[in-house]
Design an enzyme around this catalytic site. Structure first.
Site, PDB file in Angstrom:
ATOM      1  N   THR A  14       0.836  -1.198   0.000  1.00  0.00           N
ATOM      2  CA  THR A  14       0.000   0.000   0.000  1.00  0.00           C
ATOM      3  C   THR A  14       0.872   1.249   0.000  1.00  0.00           C
ATOM      4  O   THR A  14       1.950   1.264   0.620  1.00  0.00           O
ATOM      5  CB  THR A  14      -0.953   0.028   1.213  1.00  0.00           C
ATOM      6  OG1 THR A  14      -1.494   1.353   1.355  1.00  0.00           O
ATOM      7  CG2 THR A  14      -0.233  -0.314   2.501  1.00  0.00           C
ATOM      8  N   SER A  36      -1.450   2.894  10.696  1.00  0.00           N
ATOM      9  CA  SER A  36      -2.461   2.039  11.330  1.00  0.00           C
ATOM     10  C   SER A  36      -1.834   0.658  11.450  1.00  0.00           C
ATOM     11  O   SER A  36      -0.833   0.360  10.788  1.00  0.00           O
ATOM     12  CB  SER A  36      -3.738   1.956  10.477  1.00  0.00           C
ATOM     13  OG  SER A  36      -3.536   1.089   9.370  1.00  0.00           O
ATOM     14  N   TYR A  64      -2.984  -1.973  10.279  1.00  0.00           N
ATOM     15  CA  TYR A  64      -3.058  -2.566   8.948  1.00  0.00           C
ATOM     16  C   TYR A  64      -1.886  -2.107   8.081  1.00  0.00           C
ATOM     17  O   TYR A  64      -1.166  -2.935   7.504  1.00  0.00           O
ATOM     18  CB  TYR A  64      -4.378  -2.204   8.260  1.00  0.00           C
ATOM     19  CG  TYR A  64      -4.258  -2.223   6.766  1.00  0.00           C
ATOM     20  CD1 TYR A  64      -4.141  -3.423   6.079  1.00  0.00           C
ATOM     21  CD2 TYR A  64      -4.191  -1.031   6.029  1.00  0.00           C
ATOM     22  CE1 TYR A  64      -3.984  -3.442   4.704  1.00  0.00           C
ATOM     23  CE2 TYR A  64      -4.036  -1.049   4.658  1.00  0.00           C
ATOM     24  CZ  TYR A  64      -3.924  -2.257   3.999  1.00  0.00           C
ATOM     25  OH  TYR A  64      -3.745  -2.275   2.649  1.00  0.00           O
ATOM     26  N   HIS A  65      -1.708  -0.806   7.961  1.00  0.00           N
ATOM     27  CA  HIS A  65      -0.618  -0.316   7.118  1.00  0.00           C
ATOM     28  C   HIS A  65       0.727  -0.852   7.610  1.00  0.00           C
ATOM     29  O   HIS A  65       1.613  -1.201   6.820  1.00  0.00           O
ATOM     30  CB  HIS A  65      -0.602   1.214   7.110  1.00  0.00           C
ATOM     31  CG  HIS A  65      -1.750   1.836   6.374  1.00  0.00           C
ATOM     32  ND1 HIS A  65      -2.838   2.387   7.009  1.00  0.00           N
ATOM     33  CD2 HIS A  65      -1.993   1.975   5.046  1.00  0.00           C
ATOM     34  CE1 HIS A  65      -3.693   2.851   6.092  1.00  0.00           C
ATOM     35  NE2 HIS A  65      -3.206   2.618   4.900  1.00  0.00           N
ATOM     36  N   LYS A  75       1.640  -4.253   6.355  1.00  0.00           N
ATOM     37  CA  LYS A  75       2.197  -4.265   4.997  1.00  0.00           C
ATOM     38  C   LYS A  75       3.681  -3.868   5.010  1.00  0.00           C
ATOM     39  O   LYS A  75       4.466  -4.353   4.185  1.00  0.00           O
ATOM     40  CB  LYS A  75       1.418  -3.297   4.105  1.00  0.00           C
ATOM     41  CG  LYS A  75      -0.045  -3.650   3.918  1.00  0.00           C
ATOM     42  CD  LYS A  75      -0.260  -4.698   2.832  1.00  0.00           C
ATOM     43  CE  LYS A  75      -1.707  -4.783   2.414  1.00  0.00           C
ATOM     44  NZ  LYS A  75      -1.948  -5.787   1.363  1.00  0.00           N
TER      45      LYS A  75
END
Lengths: 482, 482
Positions: free
Chosen positions: A233, A268, A270-271, A274
């Site tokens: 991302t 976050s 989530y980020h 990645k």
């Protein structure tokens, strides 16, 4: 994963010519447009459900008639130059192929002549169930989707249902399908979801990091030439005050120079997952000679691709809620139903965006032009960059053309992020490989607002507002009440 | 964790004045030197074993007599300026306090007047059991260690035995102990261990990343002012061709400038887990205002500190095997037993090193000078840098003074790493805070080779050679045969 997927299944079905799928003609009421669907149940050679591991996951392996020979004979019909070169990968495993980007990609690749298998645990559907959310567009089961695709095009997509965090399942999928390329979308992909509570934060990192580690080990063990195309991302970079390069930056410091991984500032859990993946993959490229492409994708908008538009059963999901909805999709739904566009904070947050039709193009370009053994290649996968305020203005303007009176309001920003900042991210490598971008100002009318208007009676306005706070995340598991 | 720790315990002991520990006088045969040990079983006020979660872990909570009042009255006797300032943290939780660096640190902090609790699941001891390894020095149980420390000094150390990946256990530890600072050594810390097989690679990342996430959530939820002192590693930076800064680097690029996290290039699943931690912690500092210090530590050598030298029961572990042994410790053992020093590859690999007496100093300096709320501070924690060839030469020279004939041989490098490279890493911040380094050339004789010689009859030469290959790691779980 185990904590979210406690169901198990010991069902075994072994059928010769009888498919496990509901026979296709029983679904015909759903097929209202565009194409006649030809039911071909006798084409299924082997379909079985088998328990891989108790209490973990189960797999459905549906091998349809497409023998390798049949599919490869179609390969040269693909439009991409790679398709006519026998040395290029032909068998592509799409992990997360039932999701938003994954489904569109699986169909696109199948349409281009690749042999495709979808690997998915379908947990994205469970998230909706648990959080009381739903796609704006009605989506069919993965079984019906694949059946419909076969009926429409004659092209088969293999299906492996299970959890890639379960290495036994993943191994069997690899050994059975023998992929030349793996496209890995199979991660929890929502920043707000990862910020709901501690258990979702932990789940996101564990699921994403361990799943990707397993994929790397599976490639090393079973398919060492396999090219990993991994979805990263743009959010990995954060919003630095210098230009964002594609994965690496050349730094001169105290008179010496080196090209190093671009510094990461994710915002976050989530980020961050990645970012962790990127580091893990880079290491295995160096240590094991894995060939990998990391597609640092921007915010995806749109719902239709050439393939998903072929039939309603193939229709992709369209998330507009505060957890899974990306900014532009949400704005279009808000515009369609007369809800003010909700700009978080000052609205100066600038990001890269791309049409889902470009997502599928980019993935195919990466597969058709694979990384070299040992190469960890990073492409920034977006086509235009906008601030949130600019997006709101574009939706307002496009709405006017459709007779919509679109208002905008600022709401308190649930995230922790800079609301006014420099942003200039490079994105030339995919264009150099041949990407022909769709432009947002065109797509807004032909692929976004019209879809939102078409399905506006399905909008649940309670889902629109942000419900997750970056600062208020706590350890108590959040549940959703009706 | 669960896959390695499948044992569970449902035992509940609730004793008033009767300790669970073996009464101290039963251990007296082990106390042969230096100090008389005074057994004080009646001083234990509360000791209980309770099951926190089935199939996961169990906790032992041993609260010794040290009331907060008693301990804080001793605080001003600490040598560091901070100790006399009541606003500075006094209650320090040492996660991983039974390990090599953790045990030495726990004793040092206790000696300096801090109230200390050790949180540990003791899994490091299990690793030795499973891999057939052992510390060169005989080490006592954590229960006897703490008992002995109490007897020698009158200072109590609380003990919480359990797994920080079990958030229920960690929460109870936080609520019970109420730390002002957490020193987090509680991770799987061996690069070779993380490269044994897939399950150990996954375990290392899962255990380290999730454990640290849990610590961050515990601080946010229960002790938001608590200062996290996290052990990172110099290995996070890899070996870039430019100077290594302390955590951040100022980059001027295309005419703009920003100070960004220093790029990371870790070279094992273990080192990568620390990179992941660093990113996660940095995010929570920004989003939640966590105060954190990341100590990017070099390779630690030595076994004795002022405190562990006080009694054989307090003796620290000394790893020389191919999995847990750090380069210099291994060389000293090899020198002592007449085994050639095993240099991996060309031996130009250069790293930062420090004496374990400096590790404990550095941690205390970090605690005494805490990060500000929201600050993510990075210190490079080492004192000198050497190539492996330089280390071998130093050991050879020191060995000669002790009458040892030390040989060196090159063995194939089991790792994937540059064997000749530029290396210049900054390490001034801890010196600015007051670190007084020990110098390797002194320590070699007074704290390394002499220890190796003393215990040379315990050396198992089968443990010395590398058994783990970065390139050959596979998915099949490796077991050790006798």
């Amino acid at each position: 994963m185990a904590q979210l997927l406690s169901s198990s299944c010991s069902l075994t079905i072994s059928s010769g010519n009888k498919p496990y799928f509901k026979p296709f003609d029983q679904c015909s009421t759903a097929f209202s447009t565009h194409f006649a669907c030809r039911t071909t149940p006798s084409s299924f050679r082997k379909i079985s459900l088998r328990e891989e591991k108790p209490h973990r996951s189960f797999s459905v392996c549906a091998t349809a008639v497409s023998s390798r020979q049949e599919a490869s004979s179609q390969t040269s019909s693909g439009s991409h130059p790679s398709s006519s070169e026998p040395s290029k990968p032909q068998r592509v495993m799409v992990i997360g192929g039932d999701g938003y980007c994954g489904w569109a990609t699986a169909l696109h690749l199948s349409n281009k002549g690749y042999e495709v298998a979808i690997v998915d645990n379908l947990i994205r559907r469970l998230f909706d169930n648990q959080l009381g959310l739903d796609s704006l567009t009605p989506i069919s089961s993965i079984h019906n989707r694949i059946s419909c695709w076969k009926s429409l095009t004659g092209k088969s997509i293999e299906l492996y249902i299970g959890d890639i965090c379960d290495f036994g399942f993943l191994s069997e999928s690899f050994k059975s399908f023998e992929p030349d390329a793996v496209v890995h979308f199979g991660e929890q992909r929502s920043a707000p979801y990862s910020m709901i509570d501690r258990s979702r934060a932990v789940f996101t990192q564990q699921n994403n990091v361990i799943g990707t580690l397993n994929v790397l080990f599976a490639i090393k063990e079973f398919r060492e030439e396999c090219h990993l195309v991994k979805l990263g991302t743009m959010g990995e970079y954060g919003t630095p005050n210098i230009d964002i390069e594609e994965g690496y930056i050349t730094i001169t410091h105290n008179g010496r120079t080196d090209t190093l991984p671009y510094p990461k500032q994710a915002s976050s859990f989530y980020h961050l997952s990645k970012v962790h993946d990127s580091h893990n993959i880079a290491f295995t490229c160096k240590a094991w000679g894995i060939r990998a492409t990391d597609l640092n994708q921007g915010v995806v908008y749109g719902v239709m691709t050439d393939e998903t538009a072929m039939h309603e059963v193939l229709c992709n999901r369209f998330d507009y809620d505060g957890v899974f909805g990306t900014a532009l999709n949400r704005f279009c739904v808000q515009g369609a139903v007369g809800h003010p566009l909700t700009v978080y904070g000052k609205g100066g947050q600038t990001r890269g965006y791309l049409d889902i039709r470009d997502t599928v193009q980019c993935v195919e370009l990466a597969i058709a032009n694979p990384a070299k053994p040992g190469e960890f290649r990073v492409f920034n996968q977006f086509t235009e960059q906008f601030s949130v305020n600019e997006l709101a203005a574009l939706v307002t303007k496009a709405g006017e053309k459709l007779g919509l009176n679109v208002q905008t309001k600022s709401v308190p920003n649930p995230r922790v992020e800079a609301e006014e900042h420099y942003y200039n991210a490079k994105h030339t490598k995919l264009v150099e490989l041949g990407l022909k971008p769709h432009i947002l100002s065109d797509s807004l009318l032909d692929s976004l607002l019209n879809i939102a208007i078409k399905y506006k009676d399905r909008v649940d306005t309670k889902q629109i507002m942000p419900t997750v706070s970056w600062r208020k995340i706590g350890v108590k598991t959040k549940t959703v009440t009706a």
